[in-house]
Design a protein around this motif. Structure first.
Motif, PDB file in Angstrom:
ATOM      1  N   LYS A 159      15.461  62.915  57.161  1.00 22.96           N
ATOM      2  CA  LYS A 159      16.176  64.164  57.349  1.00 22.96           C
ATOM      3  C   LYS A 159      17.684  63.921  57.417  1.00 22.96           C
ATOM      4  O   LYS A 159      18.150  63.001  58.079  1.00 22.96           O
ATOM      5  N   GLY A 160      18.442  64.776  56.751  1.00 25.97           N
ATOM      6  CA  GLY A 160      19.888  64.679  56.794  1.00 25.97           C
ATOM      7  C   GLY A 160      20.445  63.759  55.731  1.00 25.97           C
ATOM      8  O   GLY A 160      19.763  63.390  54.767  1.00 25.97           O
ATOM      9  N   ASN A 161      21.696  63.395  55.899  1.00 26.35           N
ATOM     10  CA  ASN A 161      22.398  62.580  54.915  1.00 26.35           C
ATOM     11  C   ASN A 161      22.272  61.087  55.221  1.00 26.35           C
ATOM     12  O   ASN A 161      22.280  60.676  56.380  1.00 26.35           O
ATOM     13  N   TYR A 162      22.202  60.313  54.157  1.00 28.45           N
ATOM     14  CA  TYR A 162      22.125  58.858  54.253  1.00 28.45           C
ATOM     15  C   TYR A 162      23.154  58.245  53.316  1.00 28.45           C
ATOM     16  O   TYR A 162      23.430  58.784  52.242  1.00 28.45           O
ATOM     17  N   LYS A 163      23.683  57.120  53.748  1.00 26.48           N
ATOM     18  CA  LYS A 163      24.616  56.375  52.909  1.00 26.48           C
ATOM     19  C   LYS A 163      23.911  55.188  52.277  1.00 26.48           C
ATOM     20  O   LYS A 163      22.996  54.616  52.852  1.00 26.48           O
ATOM     21  N   GLY A 164      24.377  54.819  51.093  1.00 28.61           N
ATOM     22  CA  GLY A 164      23.867  53.626  50.425  1.00 28.61           C
ATOM     23  C   GLY A 164      24.885  52.504  50.520  1.00 28.61           C
ATOM     24  O   GLY A 164      25.726  52.464  51.418  1.00 28.61           O
ATOM     25  N   SER A 165      24.839  51.591  49.562  1.00 29.68           N
ATOM     26  CA  SER A 165      25.815  50.503  49.475  1.00 29.68           C
ATOM     27  C   SER A 165      25.718  49.920  48.067  1.00 29.68           C
ATOM     28  O   SER A 165      24.971  48.974  47.826  1.00 29.68           O
ATOM     29  N   PRO A 166      26.446  50.513  47.120  1.00 29.83           N
ATOM     30  CA  PRO A 166      26.308  50.151  45.701  1.00 29.83           C
ATOM     31  C   PRO A 166      26.644  48.693  45.419  1.00 29.83           C
ATOM     32  O   PRO A 166      27.643  48.168  45.918  1.00 29.83           O
ATOM     33  N   VAL A 167      25.799  48.061  44.610  1.00 34.25           N
ATOM     34  CA  VAL A 167      25.989  46.647  44.276  1.00 34.25           C
ATOM     35  C   VAL A 167      26.307  46.468  42.794  1.00 34.25           C
ATOM     36  O   VAL A 167      27.352  45.962  42.426  1.00 34.25           O
ATOM     37  N   GLU A 168      25.375  46.859  41.941  1.00 34.80           N
ATOM     38  CA  GLU A 168      25.517  46.659  40.501  1.00 34.80           C
ATOM     39  C   GLU A 168      25.097  47.929  39.763  1.00 34.80           C
ATOM     40  O   GLU A 168      24.433  48.803  40.334  1.00 34.80           O
ATOM     41  N   ALA A 169      25.457  48.005  38.482  1.00 32.01           N
ATOM     42  CA  ALA A 169      25.067  49.142  37.652  1.00 32.01           C
ATOM     43  C   ALA A 169      24.558  48.638  36.310  1.00 32.01           C
ATOM     44  O   ALA A 169      24.944  47.565  35.840  1.00 32.01           O
ATOM     45  N   ALA A 170      23.675  49.428  35.702  1.00 28.44           N
ATOM     46  CA  ALA A 170      23.192  49.170  34.342  1.00 28.44           C
ATOM     47  C   ALA A 170      23.025  50.519  33.664  1.00 28.44           C
ATOM     48  O   ALA A 170      22.768  51.530  34.333  1.00 28.44           O
ATOM     49  N   PHE A 171      23.131  50.534  32.343  1.00 30.03           N
ATOM     50  CA  PHE A 171      23.151  51.806  31.622  1.00 30.03           C
ATOM     51  C   PHE A 171      22.091  51.845  30.529  1.00 30.03           C
ATOM     52  O   PHE A 171      21.737  50.818  29.926  1.00 30.03           O
ATOM     53  N   SER A 172      21.600  53.062  30.296  1.00 32.82           N
ATOM     54  CA  SER A 172      20.693  53.265  29.170  1.00 32.82           C
ATOM     55  C   SER A 172      21.440  52.966  27.881  1.00 32.82           C
ATOM     56  O   SER A 172      22.674  53.005  27.827  1.00 32.82           O
ATOM     57  N   THR A 173      20.707  52.668  26.828  1.00 35.80           N
ATOM     58  CA  THR A 173      21.319  52.242  25.574  1.00 35.80           C
ATOM     59  C   THR A 173      22.274  53.287  25.021  1.00 35.80           C
ATOM     60  O   THR A 173      23.305  52.955  24.428  1.00 35.80           O
ATOM     61  N   ASP A 174      21.949  54.561  25.224  1.00 31.66           N
ATOM     62  CA  ASP A 174      22.810  55.635  24.730  1.00 31.66           C
ATOM     63  C   ASP A 174      23.952  55.970  25.681  1.00 31.66           C
ATOM     64  O   ASP A 174      24.774  56.840  25.402  1.00 31.66           O
ATOM     65  N   GLY A 175      24.006  55.293  26.819  1.00 27.61           N
ATOM     66  CA  GLY A 175      25.068  55.530  27.786  1.00 27.61           C
ATOM     67  C   GLY A 175      24.924  56.816  28.574  1.00 27.61           C
ATOM     68  O   GLY A 175      25.815  57.189  29.345  1.00 27.61           O
ATOM     69  N   LYS A 176      23.786  57.485  28.456  1.00 28.01           N
ATOM     70  CA  LYS A 176      23.607  58.778  29.119  1.00 28.01           C
ATOM     71  C   LYS A 176      23.392  58.637  30.616  1.00 28.01           C
ATOM     72  O   LYS A 176      23.838  59.474  31.404  1.00 28.01           O
ATOM     73  N   TYR A 177      22.691  57.566  31.023  1.00 26.52           N
ATOM     74  CA  TYR A 177      22.375  57.377  32.433  1.00 26.52           C
ATOM     75  C   TYR A 177      22.843  56.017  32.921  1.00 26.52           C
ATOM     76  O   TYR A 177      22.742  55.018  32.200  1.00 26.52           O
ATOM     77  N   GLY A 178      23.328  56.009  34.150  1.00 25.12           N
ATOM     78  CA  GLY A 178      23.626  54.765  34.828  1.00 25.12           C
ATOM     79  C   GLY A 178      22.689  54.595  36.006  1.00 25.12           C
ATOM     80  O   GLY A 178      22.347  55.573  36.688  1.00 25.12           O
ATOM     81  N   TYR A 179      22.243  53.365  36.235  1.00 27.50           N
ATOM     82  CA  TYR A 179      21.354  53.048  37.347  1.00 27.50           C
ATOM     83  C   TYR A 179      22.093  52.106  38.294  1.00 27.50           C
ATOM     84  O   TYR A 179      22.525  51.025  37.886  1.00 27.50           O
ATOM     85  N   VAL A 180      22.239  52.520  39.533  1.00 29.60           N
ATOM     86  CA  VAL A 180      23.023  51.766  40.504  1.00 29.60           C
ATOM     87  C   VAL A 180      22.119  51.302  41.641  1.00 29.60           C
ATOM     88  O   VAL A 180      21.399  52.108  42.246  1.00 29.60           O
ATOM     89  N   SER A 181      22.135  50.005  41.908  1.00 25.75           N
ATOM     90  CA  SER A 181      21.346  49.449  43.010  1.00 25.75           C
ATOM     91  C   SER A 181      22.109  49.574  44.318  1.00 25.75           C
ATOM     92  O   SER A 181      23.337  49.452  44.347  1.00 25.75           O
ATOM     93  N   ASN A 182      21.389  49.818  45.405  1.00 24.28           N
ATOM     94  CA  ASN A 182      21.973  49.921  46.742  1.00 24.28           C
ATOM     95  C   ASN A 182      21.419  48.807  47.615  1.00 24.28           C
ATOM     96  O   ASN A 182      20.207  48.737  47.848  1.00 24.28           O
ATOM     97  N   TYR A 183      22.314  47.984  48.105  1.00 23.03           N
ATOM     98  CA  TYR A 183      21.909  46.845  48.924  1.00 23.03           C
ATOM     99  C   TYR A 183      21.045  47.275  50.108  1.00 23.03           C
ATOM    100  O   TYR A 183      20.044  46.661  50.422  1.00 23.03           O
ATOM    101  N   GLN A 184      21.433  48.353  50.745  1.00 22.86           N
ATOM    102  CA  GLN A 184      20.632  48.910  51.825  1.00 22.86           C
ATOM    103  C   GLN A 184      21.009  50.370  52.006  1.00 22.86           C
ATOM    104  O   GLN A 184      21.983  50.866  51.431  1.00 22.86           O
ATOM    105  N   MET A 185      20.254  51.076  52.825  1.00 22.41           N
ATOM    106  CA  MET A 185      20.557  52.454  53.184  1.00 22.41           C
ATOM    107  C   MET A 185      20.958  52.510  54.648  1.00 22.41           C
ATOM    108  O   MET A 185      20.490  51.708  55.464  1.00 22.41           O
ATOM    109  N   TYR A 186      21.840  53.457  54.965  1.00 24.28           N
ATOM    110  CA  TYR A 186      22.306  53.646  56.334  1.00 24.28           C
ATOM    111  C   TYR A 186      21.842  55.008  56.835  1.00 24.28           C
ATOM    112  O   TYR A 186      22.120  56.035  56.213  1.00 24.28           O
ATOM    113  N   GLY A 187      21.153  55.011  57.953  1.00 25.10           N
ATOM    114  CA  GLY A 187      20.708  56.251  58.553  1.00 25.10           C
ATOM    115  C   GLY A 187      19.428  56.042  59.336  1.00 25.10           C
ATOM    116  O   GLY A 187      18.843  54.949  59.341  1.00 25.10           O
TER     117      GLY A 187
END
Length: 530
Positions: free
Chosen positions: A266-294
């Motif tokens: 419930k409520g808002n949570y923070k992440g912690s972005p580490v790395e990103a990767a993109f679909s071949t067409d560049g439409k989507y980016g996927y970002v990993s979060n080291y951990q969540m805060y909350g």
């Protein structure tokens, strides 16, 4: 640059635990205590000479006392700039590094608490193993802040009272057996259509340095004109830039998990972005979060972790690169580090540092469909151009896993080198390159045989790499040398080494402009034209 609390704890060497050593390994002297002991003694004397230090020195201050602090931090290996007498972003970063290394409150302020802890307590194990080989001349300067921000969630923020703390160090492991053979060269193998030829004769020149409220852990090109900088913990943001070096948007990592189908949170949570990767067409980016805060995330990963500790699972964010909004949240393992998208856009892969496995996410289903056990501390990933196989660097070993993406079976490339960290692959899928965190080399691997055909030393603590569009060059960030090396792939000859700002950690390549973007964890992004 609030994210610098994590600076050295996230990416530096450390003497391994006994259970991770190979039978033929050698014990390495932990050199961390020496600079920190010197720092403790020197700063204690400094406090007597400059009583004002017992009160506070903060960003923006200047004077001889700042010079002494800078010189002392230089001697301890925490500060790589010049002693200018101005307490700016670079000096603040150095203080935060020291505070993080010693489990102090990470605020970048040289105040009574920091000095008292330095004088009155035995320092914790430092993440700095060796002094930098060479450093760039840098002058502290005020940093402008980004102008575009996003935080659309208005519900109660459950992270306000949660303590944030440094989490882990990637391990430094003892040497393993490696093999070196004669390098091979194939002049025509990388002549691919649609790419600008790499500049194998000319020199890299600095085109732009980007500052702001950033502490970039990684920088990744989307394939469609955008560059995503993941600003890790404390900054809690992803800053997006275009080819004109303009900040397009700052994406907050704060999310309302219940709105994405995770009703128990419930409520808002923070992440912690580490790395990103993109679909071949560049439409989507996927970002990993080291951990969540909350609330509900009470067992984060640490520097030494294993599946038995049952650390909190985390998430990948899927970001639409047109709207620059987080559209999907995908559960993965504990402490996801690196991620990659298969060229056929079937899978997103994420290495989970603390659960010691690989998450395989079906892109069409937006959920994990397979979890593959790999061993201690999996990190870098590459996928072959035909999308049939993925290679994963397992840092707690000397090996690289080969995962069949058709049946998810695993084979192994053995004895590649000590603690392989980051991987990249040439456009033809013939050779793979690996940074070897434990021995300070970059290896070239023939994927037909699985053998190392050559190695090169580029600098102190090579971390991440990127490869030119035609595969003729790799660019390597040397974290402790504060340099970037340009290496010819045919013979692994270092063609050029350039100085950069402190703690270069991420790097990406734009094949349409031949520009190299370098993420410096100390608070800047440097763009080189090649």
């Amino acid at each position: 640059m609030d994210g610098l609390a994590y600076l050295h704890l996230a990416e530096t060497w450390e003497t391994p635990p006994t259970q991770l050593r190979s039978p033929n390994s050698k014990t390495h002297l932990n050199l961390a205590a020496t600079p920190l002991l010197f720092f403790t003694t020197s700063l204690a004397i400094l406090n007597l000479v400059y009583p004002a230090l017992a009160i506070t020195i903060t960003k923006g201050d200047s004077g001889p006392e700042v010079v002494e602090v800078q010189k002392t931090l230089q001697a301890s290996g925490h500060f790589g700039g010049r002693a200018t007498g101005f307490y700016g972003s670079v000096t603040q970063a150095a203080v935060k590094k020291f505070q993080a290394d010693n489990n102090l409150k990470v605020d970048g302020i040289v105040g009574p608490q920091t000095l008292s802890a330095i004088k009155g307590k035995s320092p914790a194990a430092s993440a700095d193993k060796e002094p930098a080989e060479k450093t760039a001349s840098k002058v502290d300067r005020p940093s402008p802040s980004p102008t575009a921000t996003e935080n659309s969630n208005q519900l109660e923020d459950t992270t306000k009272n949660q303590r944030e703390q440094p989490l882990f160090q990637e391990p430094f492991l003892p040497p393993f057996k490696t093999e070196t053979a004669a390098p091979s060269s194939d002049k025509k193998e990388n002549e691919l259509p649609g790419k600008r030829l790499a500049n194998t004769e000319g020199k890299m020149t600095l085109k732009k340095t980007i500052y702001g409220k950033i502490s970039p852990k990684s920088i990744v090109y989307s394939g469609d004109g955008l560059f995503f900088a993941q600003n890790m913990m404390y900054s809690h943001s992803i800053t997006v830039y275009n080819r004109k070096f303009k900040l397009v948007k700052t994406i907050s990592d704060t999310v309302n998990l219940s709105k994405f189908g995770f009703s128990k949170f419930k409520g808002n949570y923070k992440g912690s972005p580490v790395e990103a990767a993109f679909s071949t067409d560049g439409k989507y980016g996927y970002v990993s979060n080291y951990q969540m805060y909350g609330s509900g995330f009470d067992n984060p990963g640490s520097d030494r972790c294993s599946p038995s500790a049952k650390h909190d699972q985390s998430f990948l964010y899927r970001i639409n690169t047109q709207t620059l909004k987080i559209e999907k949240i995908i559960p993965v393992g504990a402490v996801p580090k690196f991620n990659a998208v298969s060229p056929d856009n079937r899978f997103v892969l994420a290495t989970n540092w603390c659960s010691w496995d690989l998450s395989v996410v079906d892109i069409n289903k937006n959920r994990e469909v397979e979890r593959i056990k790999l061993g201690a501390y999996p990190r870098g990933i590459v996928v072959t151009p035909d999308s049939r196989n993925a290679y994963i660097a397992v840092m707690g070993s000397s090996d690289i896993a080969k995962v069949n993406l058709l049946d998810f079976s695993v084979e192994w490339l053995r004895n590649i080198g000590n603690a392989p960290r980051h991987l990249t692959i040439d456009p033809n899928g013939k050779y793979m390159y690996a940074t070897l965190n434990g021995e300070g080399n970059v290896a070239k691997i023939d994927l037909a045989t699985g053998e190392v055909v050559d190695k090169v030393s580029t600098g102190n603590a090579p971390r991440s790499m990127t490869i030119s569009g035609d595969g003729k060059l790799i660019y390597v960030v040397n974290y402790s040398s504060n340099t970037v090396s340009k290496v010819r792939t045919s013979d692994l000859k270092v063609l050029q080494t350039v100085n950069v700002n402190a703690s270069p950690i991420g790097i990406t390549y734009d094949p349409e402009t031949n520009q190299v973007w370098v993420a410096c964890y100390s608070g800047s992004i440097m763009v080189f034209q090649d």
